[in-house]
Design a protein around this motif. Structure first.
Motif, PDB file in Angstrom:
ATOM      1  N   VAL A 209      41.934  39.158  17.678  1.00  0.00           N
ATOM      2  CA  VAL A 209      43.016  38.442  18.447  1.00  0.00           C
ATOM      3  C   VAL A 209      42.825  36.891  18.270  1.00  0.00           C
ATOM      4  O   VAL A 209      43.746  36.027  18.016  1.00  0.00           O
ATOM      5  CB  VAL A 209      43.066  38.920  19.963  1.00  0.00           C
ATOM      6  N   TYR A 210      41.537  36.586  18.505  1.00  0.00           N
ATOM      7  CA  TYR A 210      41.153  35.163  18.440  1.00  0.00           C
ATOM      8  C   TYR A 210      41.109  34.702  16.940  1.00  0.00           C
ATOM      9  O   TYR A 210      41.498  33.350  16.665  1.00  0.00           O
ATOM     10  CB  TYR A 210      39.821  34.980  19.016  1.00  0.00           C
ATOM     11  N   VAL A 211      40.828  35.491  15.998  1.00  0.00           N
ATOM     12  CA  VAL A 211      40.982  35.232  14.877  1.00  0.00           C
ATOM     13  C   VAL A 211      42.361  34.857  14.349  1.00  0.00           C
ATOM     14  O   VAL A 211      42.905  33.733  13.658  1.00  0.00           O
ATOM     15  CB  VAL A 211      40.200  36.165  13.757  1.00  0.00           C
ATOM     16  N   VAL A 212      42.991  35.723  14.603  1.00  0.00           N
ATOM     17  CA  VAL A 212      44.658  35.693  14.063  1.00  0.00           C
ATOM     18  C   VAL A 212      45.452  34.422  14.789  1.00  0.00           C
ATOM     19  O   VAL A 212      46.023  33.625  14.113  1.00  0.00           O
ATOM     20  CB  VAL A 212      45.296  36.927  14.290  1.00  0.00           C
ATOM     21  N   VAL A 222      51.328  27.424  16.998  1.00  0.00           N
ATOM     22  CA  VAL A 222      51.402  28.213  18.133  1.00  0.00           C
ATOM     23  C   VAL A 222      50.282  29.316  18.153  1.00  0.00           C
ATOM     24  O   VAL A 222      49.825  29.690  17.253  1.00  0.00           O
ATOM     25  CB  VAL A 222      53.039  28.883  18.199  1.00  0.00           C
ATOM     26  N   SER A 223      49.930  29.752  19.555  1.00  0.00           N
ATOM     27  CA  SER A 223      48.846  30.741  19.641  1.00  0.00           C
ATOM     28  C   SER A 223      48.749  31.197  21.001  1.00  0.00           C
ATOM     29  O   SER A 223      49.816  30.449  22.124  1.00  0.00           O
ATOM     30  CB  SER A 223      47.497  29.911  19.618  1.00  0.00           C
ATOM     31  N   ASP A 224      48.702  32.548  21.117  1.00  0.00           N
ATOM     32  CA  ASP A 224      48.957  33.389  22.493  1.00  0.00           C
ATOM     33  C   ASP A 224      47.530  33.159  23.260  1.00  0.00           C
ATOM     34  O   ASP A 224      47.609  33.645  24.421  1.00  0.00           O
ATOM     35  CB  ASP A 224      48.951  34.682  22.203  1.00  0.00           C
ATOM     36  N   VAL A 225      46.435  32.327  22.656  1.00  0.00           N
ATOM     37  CA  VAL A 225      45.132  32.074  23.423  1.00  0.00           C
ATOM     38  C   VAL A 225      44.778  30.762  23.251  1.00  0.00           C
ATOM     39  O   VAL A 225      45.212  29.915  22.561  1.00  0.00           O
ATOM     40  CB  VAL A 225      44.219  33.397  22.796  1.00  0.00           C
ATOM     41  N   ALA A 230      39.260  30.428  21.723  1.00  0.00           N
ATOM     42  CA  ALA A 230      39.106  31.370  20.512  1.00  0.00           C
ATOM     43  C   ALA A 230      37.812  30.762  19.768  1.00  0.00           C
ATOM     44  O   ALA A 230      37.210  31.825  19.254  1.00  0.00           O
ATOM     45  CB  ALA A 230      40.437  31.180  19.797  1.00  0.00           C
ATOM     46  N   PHE A 231      37.755  29.711  19.355  1.00  0.00           N
ATOM     47  CA  PHE A 231      36.715  29.166  18.708  1.00  0.00           C
ATOM     48  C   PHE A 231      35.193  29.427  19.266  1.00  0.00           C
ATOM     49  O   PHE A 231      34.530  30.030  18.867  1.00  0.00           O
ATOM     50  CB  PHE A 231      36.810  27.628  18.355  1.00  0.00           C
ATOM     51  N   GLY A 232      35.283  29.546  20.706  1.00  0.00           N
ATOM     52  CA  GLY A 232      34.017  29.904  21.421  1.00  0.00           C
ATOM     53  C   GLY A 232      33.776  31.423  21.301  1.00  0.00           C
ATOM     54  O   GLY A 232      32.595  31.616  20.953  1.00  0.00           O
ATOM     55  N   MET A 233      34.916  32.363  21.374  1.00  0.00           N
ATOM     56  CA  MET A 233      34.648  33.604  21.213  1.00  0.00           C
ATOM     57  C   MET A 233      34.222  34.130  19.787  1.00  0.00           C
ATOM     58  O   MET A 233      33.221  34.812  19.800  1.00  0.00           O
ATOM     59  CB  MET A 233      35.729  34.254  21.473  1.00  0.00           C
ATOM     60  N   ILE A 234      34.943  33.387  18.881  1.00  0.00           N
ATOM     61  CA  ILE A 234      34.364  33.571  17.622  1.00  0.00           C
ATOM     62  C   ILE A 234      32.802  33.429  17.217  1.00  0.00           C
ATOM     63  O   ILE A 234      32.023  34.051  16.679  1.00  0.00           O
ATOM     64  CB  ILE A 234      35.207  32.995  16.461  1.00  0.00           C
ATOM     65  N   GLY A 235      32.625  31.871  17.935  1.00  0.00           N
ATOM     66  CA  GLY A 235      31.110  31.541  17.632  1.00  0.00           C
ATOM     67  C   GLY A 235      30.370  32.716  18.231  1.00  0.00           C
ATOM     68  O   GLY A 235      29.074  32.726  18.022  1.00  0.00           O
TER      69      GLY A 235
END
Length: 257
Positions: A209-212, A222-225, A230-235
């Motif tokens: 979800v965060y990647v997409v 546009v982004s839903d998050v 998102a960058f924090g979660m991927i990190g």
């Protein structure tokens, strides 16, 4: 090993990985272009024409960023899992592990090989998508950062799969039963705003979800998050995966037999 020797060892692994997938490009690069073309035709043109706009964009424009990320995730993951398990299967990995090459050099060599394939495929799929729609680049730096972070994360995940795999059948279990469902439920084909509150909250446990959404922000704006979240979660996912890969290499679990 001194820094120059470490660099040479690192580049040797990277060159081997790049040459491996370029040598069989009809199996590693071409299928992604064909598969994504089918997605563009079926989901973008045929179904998208009936759906209309989503997030203020045509449905084709909305799904293209997710499909590009799907190709990056799949290829970076499969490159490392297939290559490292092959080395493990023919016992050449044992020679690498007993050499003076530091474990982090070994890991990063395979990861960079997976990242390079992910970038190659991203370029190919993006070029194919231009035949179907026009892409507006909102923030090139977000795009570059998310591509590098995502391909790194799933290269590390592929490495973990390769370490635990006991047969070539095990190599395909995670992509089929874990990676594919996460991809389809990661907001590639729909906006999170369409989901009920409960399922929208559950979806946030899915790293895809965060990647997409981060990549969609880089392309469309546009982004839903939240982008920083998102960058924090991927990190966080990447750090955990890297730590666990190093743990497996340092302990030699399931590697030295």
């Amino acid at each position: 090993m001194n820094p120059i020797e470490q660099y040479n060892a690192f580049m040797t692994i990277v060159r081997k990985e790049v040459r491996r997938y370029l040598r069989i490009w009809t199996q590693t690069l071409l299928p992604s272009a064909i598969t994504m073309s089918l997605y563009f035709i079926i989901f973008g043109s045929l179904i998208g024409s009936r759906i209309g706009e989503m997030g203020g964009f045509t449905y084709m424009q909305f799904v293209v960023p997710g499909l590009i990320m799907m190709a990056i995730v799949t290829n970076s993951y499969s490159n490392v899992v297939s290559s490292f398990y092959g080395a493990k299967f023919n016992h050449s990995v044992e020679e690498l592990l007993v050499s003076p090459t530091p474990n982090y050099i070994v890991l990063m060599g395979y990861v960079v090989g997976g990242v390079s394939r992910g970038i190659f495929v991203a370029i190919v799929v993006t070029l194919v998508s231009l035949f179907f729609t026009h892409l507006h680049i909102h923030n090139i730096w977000v795009i570059i950062a998310i591509v590098l972070m995502t391909s790194t994360l799933f290269s590390l995940a592929g490495f973990i799969n390769a370490v635990y795999a006991n047969s070539f059948d095990d190599v395909s279990i995670i992509p089929i039963f874990v990676l594919t469902p996460l991809t389809y439920l990661g907001g590639v084909f729909y906006s999170m705003d369409l989901l009920p509150d409960f399922w929208a909250a559950v979806s946030k446990l899915n790293p895809l979800v965060y990647v997409v959404n981060a990549f969609r922000y880089g392309v469309l704006g546009v982004s839903d998050v939240s982008l920083p979240f998102a960058f924090g979660m991927i990190g966080v996912f990447t750090v955990i995966a890297f730590w666990y890969c190093m743990h497996l290499l340092n302990t030699g679990k399931r590697l030295r037999q």
